[in-house]
Design a protein around this motif. Structure first.
Motif, mmCIF file in Angstrom:
data_model
loop_
_atom_site.group_PDB
_atom_site.id
_atom_site.type_symbol
_atom_site.label_atom_id
_atom_site.label_comp_id
_atom_site.label_asym_id
_atom_site.label_seq_id
_atom_site.Cartn_x
_atom_site.Cartn_y
_atom_site.Cartn_z
ATOM 1 N N UNK A 1 0.854 -1.193 0.000
ATOM 2 C CA UNK A 1 0.000 0.000 0.000
ATOM 3 C C UNK A 1 0.890 1.244 0.000
ATOM 4 N N UNK A 2 0.253 2.402 -0.201
ATOM 5 C CA UNK A 2 0.996 3.662 -0.229
ATOM 6 C C UNK A 2 1.852 3.835 1.020
ATOM 7 N N UNK B 1 7.119 3.641 4.058
ATOM 8 C CA UNK B 1 7.849 3.058 5.173
ATOM 9 C C UNK B 1 9.082 2.282 4.659
ATOM 10 N N UNK B 2 8.850 1.420 3.635
ATOM 11 C CA UNK B 2 9.942 0.629 3.075
ATOM 12 C C UNK B 2 11.034 1.517 2.481
ATOM 13 N N UNK B 3 10.579 2.582 1.804
ATOM 14 C CA UNK B 3 11.535 3.499 1.182
ATOM 15 C C UNK B 3 12.536 4.042 2.177
ATOM 16 N N UNK B 4 12.058 4.308 3.362
ATOM 17 C CA UNK B 4 12.942 4.852 4.398
ATOM 18 C C UNK B 4 13.798 3.766 5.022
ATOM 19 N N UNK B 5 13.091 2.679 5.445
ATOM 20 C CA UNK B 5 13.741 1.660 6.255
ATOM 21 C C UNK B 5 14.612 0.714 5.408
ATOM 22 N N UNK C 1 16.420 -0.893 -0.646
ATOM 23 C CA UNK C 1 16.651 -1.951 -1.649
ATOM 24 C C UNK C 1 15.377 -2.768 -1.866
ATOM 25 N N UNK C 2 14.727 -3.086 -0.750
ATOM 26 C CA UNK C 2 13.477 -3.841 -0.850
ATOM 27 C C UNK C 2 12.437 -3.042 -1.630
ATOM 28 N N UNK C 3 12.397 -1.764 -1.337
ATOM 29 C CA UNK C 3 11.423 -0.910 -2.017
ATOM 30 C C UNK C 3 11.660 -0.893 -3.516
#
Ligand code: ADP
Ligand code: ZN
Ligand code: ZN
Length: 753
Positions: free
Chosen positions: A138-139, A144-148, A151-153
């Protein structure tokens, strides 16, 4: 009395060692100790060994005798990669034999048996990881992924963007992407699966199965004899001598089928040039109903394909292998039959290290494996004919064309009478010009052959056709501008250049030579309306050019095909009703003891190209030497008559097959050094070689400078090839030539350039 310590020392078993060829570019060979627990190790096994500060991999060449002095001084083998040898015992034997016979390090043959991609095992990963997106974040989750975990993002982003939300791990950045992917898998965003990789080089091709033809009487007899040899323990190599179009291939196909149905495997060697989609299709469609698959081993396979084919052959998944000379090393197990098609073909000889003759190794391999070997040709090599005549080989014959057609009519045109007309500069006779015009008018096709091996520096008289030859060897002499002398490249004889023809006193005697391009220009002038294309070495360097041109010719988008011997064999064009040989002599005027044999083979094969369809064929051979044996016997399709006469000559002059002949070449970028060293080596050889080995006086090579190196040569003759190999390589080693000198010894040489 012995002290306990000494006792212990003597009881310790002597260390056995293994000689190991280390993988990598250079031929490194070292001994390693066989540690306890690894006693079962065999030649051909793959191992890991310590090398400097690394672990290297290698192949066991041989197990060496125990030697006490080795105790403690040898490093032990680290790991046996697999208990079963990668190289079978017969192939190890073949490598050993070839290494002695051809005076080349055994490493070079091991490298032929186990090709680079197999040794490196880089391609062993037959599966690859595929990553599939299950649910889009989700948005919120994305921010959240982008920050934490950026690479996953980015992996999730790539997957959402991709067409079916699926990417291979490789596309996501390889193994580095594995950890973030695993993390995403745990969170339920995606799945990682292993998927099979398919690297079938013939993927996407469809073969309609064909069934065996009903054999004619001659074919029936031949097949029977081959099958009898397959089933008997007592074997003999078989020469299958059949005129062009006699249906030899059908005999091969049915013999292979018989072999495979018996649970054995079969190897088919073909000339390099015959590995066309056309021939492959013929084999594949027939064998598609047999157990096991067909492996094609041509030079354009990718590393991955080569790896797969090699392993499928070794594991027995593929029971039939087809390929050029290098396929003689294919790791087939339980080999029942080897076919060598067009056994006289020059491409069976490897002209770079290791120099070997694939046909001869095929005969050897059949012996080592207890397999049947069939050498097939319309124009067998004199070596093979000699073996057949002395009873070493059995002979089977097909004397008639399978389709009931007659062999084409061959006309010989004497160019000495044409030479007066300078319009087409001795390239095109009036007769041939008219014959081509007739084909153009009828919409039929013509093949024109230029017999040129990229070399013509002999002396031929245009008035009488006389060719200046060596008094001792009967070979054409070669003109060397540096010495202004004619030199014999077999015995070293030198002669001054005659000012007039020794035969007819004409002063027109000259140095001959036409290039394909010049001939093309002349033909374009003579037939401005014709669609003409040439094929020669220059053209064939362009990728797919030859294939494309042949495709156009087959589709009848071309009227005339002009080419060198590349177009002479194996091609089957129903629209061709005329074959013209522009200069049959040039092949005769080269300093090569097989010049006459090659010309005969070439003319016979090219004549076999005409009249393959429903229309009758005509062959016109232009020549300055109409009475030459090669030309006269080819005109009558008389292989036996030619062999009688040529073998007689070979015996008189002590040429192969009555002796073994090797060429010793010394190369250097420094001319004086090359010449001086060659003479030093020559003097050594004369002084030290036993009297049954003869060495010719050194001379510059017929091509005296190539690739920036000056080349000097001697030829060596003996009744034993092995004695040449052993004695001469000893002298080469003892000479200890410097790094700026390269010495090669070519046993049973085919090239004298
Ligand atoms: P070769 O290999 O001896 O030059 P091919 O195998 O190319 O000859 O055969 C020439 C032609 O004859 C091919 O078109 C082939 O299909 C055909 N042919 C071979 N054997 C038979 C047979 N027994 N009956 C009918 N046609 C045959
Ligand atoms: Zn003359
Ligand atoms: Zn000579």
């Amino acid at each position: 009395m012995q002290t306990p310590q000494q006792q212990n020392l003597f009881d310790e078993p002597a260390v056995r060692a293994a000689r190991i060829l280390i993988d990598g570019a250079s031929d490194l060979v070292f001994d390693y100790a066989i540690p306890p627990g690894m006693e079962g190790i065999l030649p051909g096994c793959r191992v890991e060994i310590p090398l400097r500060h690394h672990t290297a991999t290698g192949t066991v060449l041989e197990i060496t005798e125990p030697q006490d002095t080795w105790a403690g001084s040898l490093k032990p083998i680290r790991r046996l990669i697999a208990p079963e040898p990668l190289i079978s015992a017969p192939l190890m034997d073949m490598a050993r034999w070839a290494s002695q016979y051809y005076a080349a390090p055994i490493e070079q043959f091991i490298r032929c048996i186990v090709p680079e991609p197999v040794r490196q095992e880089k391609h062993s990963e037959k599966t690859h990881k595929v990553v599939r997106l299950l649910s889009k974040p989700s948005q919120e989750e994305e921010t959240r992924l982008n920050k934490r975990a950026p690479r996953q993002a980015s992996i999730l982003h790539l997957l959402t963007e991709s067409p079916d939300r699926t990417l291979t791990l490789k596309e996501l950045g390889g193994t580095a992407a594995l950890t973030p992917c695993r993390a995403l898998e745990k969170q339920g965003y995606l799945t990682i699966t292993e998927e099979e990789e398919h690297r079938d080089p013939s993927a996407g091709e469809d073969y309609l199965p064909t069934s065996a033809l009903k054999l004619n009487e001659e074919q029936e007899q031949a097949l029977k004899a081959v099958v009898a040899d397959i089933e008997h323990a007592d074997k003999k190599p078989i020469l299958l001598q059949g005129v062009t179009g006699s249906g030899k291939t059908e005999v091969y196909l049915q013999a292979v089928e018989h072999t495979v149905r018996q649970g054995k495997s079969a190897l088919i060697l073909v000339p390099e040039i015959s590995l066309t989609p056309q021939t492959l299709q013929r084999f594949k469609s027939r064998f598609s109903s047999l157990p096991g698959s067909v492996a094609i081993l041509h030079s354009s396979l990718s590393d991955g394909e080569r790896f797969d084919e090699w392993h499928s052959i070794r594991e027995g998944t593929a029971r039939i292998a087809i390929g050029p000379r290098s396929a003689v090393f294919a790791p087939l197990k339980n080999l029942g039959l080897i076919i060598v098609d067009e056994e006289h073909d020059g491409s069976y000889k490897q002209e770079s290290a290791p120099r070997y003759q694939g046909r001869d190794l095929a005969v050897l391999r059949a012996k080592l494996e207890g397999a049947t070997v069939v050498l097939g040709s319309a124009t067998p090599s004199l070596e093979t004919l000699h073996n057949a005549r002395t009873g070493k080989y059995a002979t089977l014959r097909l004397d008639r064309r399978a389709d009931g057609q007659t062999l084409p009519l061959i006309r010989i045109l004497d160019m000495r009478t044409e030479a007066k007309d300078k319009k087409y500069a001795g390239v095109l006779s009036e007769r041939l010009r008219m014959a081509i015009d007739k084909r153009l008018a009828r919409g039929e096709q013509t093949i024109l052959l230029l017999n040129r091996r990229g070399f013509a520096r002999s002396l031929q008289c245009p008035d009488c056709g006389h060719n200046v030859t060596c008094a001792h060897c009967a070979l054409p002499l070669t003109y060397h501008i540096t010495e202004d002398r004619l030199i014999c490249h077999l015995c070293g004889y030198r002669a001054i250049v005659p000012r007039e023809c020794p035969e007819c006193r004409s002063s027109n005697i000259l140095l001959q030579g036409f290039g394909t391009q010049k001939v093309e220009a002349i033909l374009n002038r003579a037939f401005p309306q014709a669609r003409l294309q040439r094929i020669d070495a220059d053209i064939s360097r362009r990728k797919n050019a030859v294939r494309d041109i042949l495709g156009q010719f087959r589709a009848r988008k071309l009227d005339i095909l002009l080419g060198t011997q590349m177009i002479a064999k194996g091609l089957d064009f129903p629209g061709v009703t005329l074959v013209g040989v522009l200069n049959a002599d040039l092949g005769l005027c080269i300093p090569d003891l097989r010049a006459s044999e090659r010309t005969f083979q070439l003319l016979t094969q090219v004549a076999g190209r005409a009249g393959r369809g429903d229309l009758d064929g005509e062959v016109i051979i232009q020549t300055f030497t109409p009475h030459a044996a090669a030309i006269q016997f080819a005109r009558r399709h008389d292989t036996d008559g030619f062999a009688d006469q040529e073998l007689d000559l070979r015996r008189q002059f002590e040429h192969p097959p009555y002796v073994h002949l090797a060429v010793l070449t010394l190369r250097s970028t420094k001319e004086e050094l090359a010449e001086y060293s060659m003479h030093t080596l020559y003097r050594r050889l004369v002084k030290n070689l036993p009297p049954d080995i003869l060495v010719s006086e050194p001379a510059p090579a017929p091509i005296p400078k190539a690739y920036g190196q000056y080349r000097f040569q001697s030829t060596i003759k003996s009744h034993s090839a092995r004695r040449i190999a052993t004695c001469v390589s000893q002298e080469i080693a003892a000479m200890n030539a410097g790094d700026d000198i390269i010495i090669t010894l070519d046993i049973d040489a085919y090239s004298f350039m």
